[in-house]
Design a protein around this motif. Structure first.
Motif, PDB file in Angstrom:
ATOM      1  N   VAL A 134       0.964  -1.085   0.011  1.00  0.00           N
ATOM      2  CA  VAL A 134       0.065  -0.002  -0.006  1.00  0.00           C
ATOM      3  C   VAL A 134       0.960   1.121  -0.016  1.00  0.00           C
ATOM      4  O   VAL A 134       2.085   1.090   0.386  1.00  0.00           O
ATOM      5  CB  VAL A 134      -1.142   0.077   1.190  1.00  0.00           C
ATOM      6  N   GLU A 135       0.348   2.297  -0.430  1.00  0.00           N
ATOM      7  CA  GLU A 135       1.066   3.530  -0.483  1.00  0.00           C
ATOM      8  C   GLU A 135       0.647   4.526   0.282  1.00  0.00           C
ATOM      9  O   GLU A 135      -0.659   5.016   0.195  1.00  0.00           O
ATOM     10  CB  GLU A 135       1.288   3.951  -2.014  1.00  0.00           C
ATOM     11  N   ARG A 136       1.360   5.454   1.254  1.00  0.00           N
ATOM     12  CA  ARG A 136       0.663   6.433   1.768  1.00  0.00           C
ATOM     13  C   ARG A 136       1.847   7.594   1.575  1.00  0.00           C
ATOM     14  O   ARG A 136       2.964   7.439   1.800  1.00  0.00           O
ATOM     15  CB  ARG A 136       0.775   6.225   3.128  1.00  0.00           C
ATOM     16  N   HIS A 137       1.356   8.772   0.981  1.00  0.00           N
ATOM     17  CA  HIS A 137       2.087   9.891   0.943  1.00  0.00           C
ATOM     18  C   HIS A 137       3.432   9.602  -0.071  1.00  0.00           C
ATOM     19  O   HIS A 137       4.497   9.981   0.520  1.00  0.00           O
ATOM     20  CB  HIS A 137       2.541  10.428   2.453  1.00  0.00           C
ATOM     21  N   GLY A 138       3.307   8.612  -1.161  1.00  0.00           N
ATOM     22  CA  GLY A 138       4.563   8.137  -1.882  1.00  0.00           C
ATOM     23  C   GLY A 138       5.266   7.053  -1.211  1.00  0.00           C
ATOM     24  O   GLY A 138       6.283   6.946  -1.875  1.00  0.00           O
ATOM     25  N   VAL A 139       5.000   6.556  -0.164  1.00  0.00           N
ATOM     26  CA  VAL A 139       6.030   5.505   0.719  1.00  0.00           C
ATOM     27  C   VAL A 139       5.202   4.388   0.587  1.00  0.00           C
ATOM     28  O   VAL A 139       4.099   4.062   1.176  1.00  0.00           O
ATOM     29  CB  VAL A 139       6.241   6.179   2.030  1.00  0.00           C
TER      30      VAL A 139
END
Length: 151
Positions: A134-139
């Motif tokens: 999963v991706e959060r704020h590009g991470v």
């Protein structure tokens, strides 16, 4: 410990619990960059509150302190389950999860479990459907789509 329904006045205490737990407990399985992206400290209070009110949401309270919370959608999607960093391994997640799994008449419950939470859910009879990024704020970070058949 009491388990009660969520109240909008709980939102700030819940968000602080979420932030502190991710930044301490989950730091054992995720990098600092990942936990900073996961819990960035910029809560959208209206979005969180709306989500909690749309779902069945419960909080665990000990001595007037919220020590855990969890919510589930009517589809059987267990969205969030967090226990205060100072109250781990005391049966709080189990008590909240027991409640969440029984509030809707559904055959299956599913969740996206963190690396940290995966063993807890496995002990409850959940099985990994697949690992995902999963991706959060590009991470990017790993979690697991898991489900449990309720009988």
């Amino acid at each position: 410990m009491i388990i009660r329904k969520y109240r909008p006045s709980d939102i700030n205490e819940i968000y602080q619990l979420f932030y502190d737990t991710v930044h301490s407990i989950n730091l054992g399985d995720y990098t600092e960059e990942q936990v900073n992206a996961w819990a960035d400290g910029n809560m959208d209070e209206n979005r969180w509150n709306r989500s909690f009110l749309e779902h069945k949401t419960f909080v665990a309270v000990i001595d007037d302190t919220i020590v855990g919370f969890g919510d589930i959608e009517n589809t059987g999607h267990l969205d969030r389950l967090y226990v205060h960093k100072d109250f781990q391994h005391r049966g709080i997640a189990t008590a909240i999860c027991d409640k969440l799994e029984t509030v809707f008449d559904t055959d299956t419950v599913f969740t996206e479990a963190s690396i940290t939470a995966k063993p807890f859910f496995e002990k409850r009879g959940y099985r990994v459907i697949y690992e995902q990024q999963v991706e959060r704020h590009g991470v990017k970070m790993t979690n697991y789509r898991m489900s449990k058949i309720l009988i």
